[in-house]
Design a protein around this motif. Structure first.
Motif, PDB file in Angstrom:
ATOM      1  N   SER A 199       0.821  -1.205   0.000  1.00 14.65           N
ATOM      2  CA  SER A 199       0.000   0.000   0.000  1.00 14.65           C
ATOM      3  C   SER A 199       0.860   1.262   0.000  1.00 14.65           C
ATOM      4  N   SER A 200       1.993   1.220   0.663  1.00 12.21           N
ATOM      5  CA  SER A 200       2.869   2.390   0.672  1.00 12.21           C
ATOM      6  C   SER A 200       4.283   1.969   1.060  1.00 12.21           C
ATOM      7  N   SER A 207       7.811   3.823   2.451  1.00  9.33           N
ATOM      8  CA  SER A 207       8.431   5.068   2.897  1.00  9.33           C
ATOM      9  C   SER A 207       9.917   5.031   2.537  1.00  9.33           C
ATOM     10  N   PHE A 248      10.514   8.633   0.563  1.00  6.71           N
ATOM     11  CA  PHE A 248       9.514   8.697  -0.507  1.00  6.71           C
ATOM     12  C   PHE A 248       9.634  10.016  -1.258  1.00  6.71           C
ATOM     13  N   ASN A 259       8.881   5.687  -7.686  1.00  8.62           N
ATOM     14  CA  ASN A 259       7.767   5.331  -6.796  1.00  8.62           C
ATOM     15  C   ASN A 259       6.645   4.608  -7.529  1.00  8.62           C
ATOM     16  N   ASN A 266       7.770   1.069  -7.593  1.00  3.34           N
ATOM     17  CA  ASN A 266       8.236   0.500  -6.315  1.00  3.34           C
ATOM     18  C   ASN A 266       9.662  -0.032  -6.443  1.00  3.34           C
TER      19      ASN A 266
END
Length: 121
Positions: A29-30, A32, A53, A73, A76
Motif C-alpha cells: 500500500s505504501s 516510505s 519517498f 515510486n 516500487n
C-alpha cells in the motif's frame, strides 16, 4: 506477501560502474524509506545509502560522490548507481524497504536476498 528482488550485481574492474535495481512487489500500500546495505566477508552489514519517498537521500561517507541512490515510486523500485568502484566496495548488497501492505497498515522492514558485487584491482 511482499518480495524484494535485486539485480545488477557482478564482477567489474576498479574504476568501473554498476547499477543495482531492487523491485518490490506484492500487496503493497505504501513504501516510505528504501535503502541499500552491504556486507563484506568478516564485516558487519552497513548502510550504504537511503532515500525517502520524497527523495531525500543519505550516504555513508565512503561512497559520497561515487554512488547515487534513486527510486521510481510508480514502479516500487530503488536503484543504486555505483561509479568509480574500488576493491573495498566488494560485498553482498542488500536492498531494504520500509513498507505497509494492504493486510497490515503497520510499516515493517523487508529485505531482498542480496546481490554480489565484486570489484577487481
Amino acid at each position: 506477501q511482499v518480495q524484494l528482488v535485486e539485480s545488477g550485481g557482478g564482477l567489474v574492474q576498479a574504476g568501473g560502474s554498476l547499477r543495482l535495481s531492487c523491485a518490490a512487489s506484492g500487496i503493497i500500500s505504501s513504501i516510505s524509506r528504501m535503502a541499500w546495505y552491504r556486507q563484506a566477508p568478516g564485516k558487519q552489514r552497513e548502510l550504504v545509502a537511503s532515500i525517502t519517498f520524497g527523495g531525500s537521500t543519505n550516504y555513508v561517507d565512503s561512497v559520497k560522490g561515487r554512488f547515487i541512490i534513486s527510486r521510481d515510486n510508480a514502479k516500487n523500485t530503488v536503484y543504486l548507481t555505483m561509479n568509480s568502484l574500488k576493491p573495498e566496495d566488494t560485498a553482498v548488497y542488500y536492498c531494504s524497504a520500509v513498507l505497509a501492505t494492504l493486510l497490515d497498515t503497520r510499516s515493517r522492514d523487508y529485505w531482498g536476498q542480496g546481490t554480489q558485487v565484486t570489484v577487481s584491482s
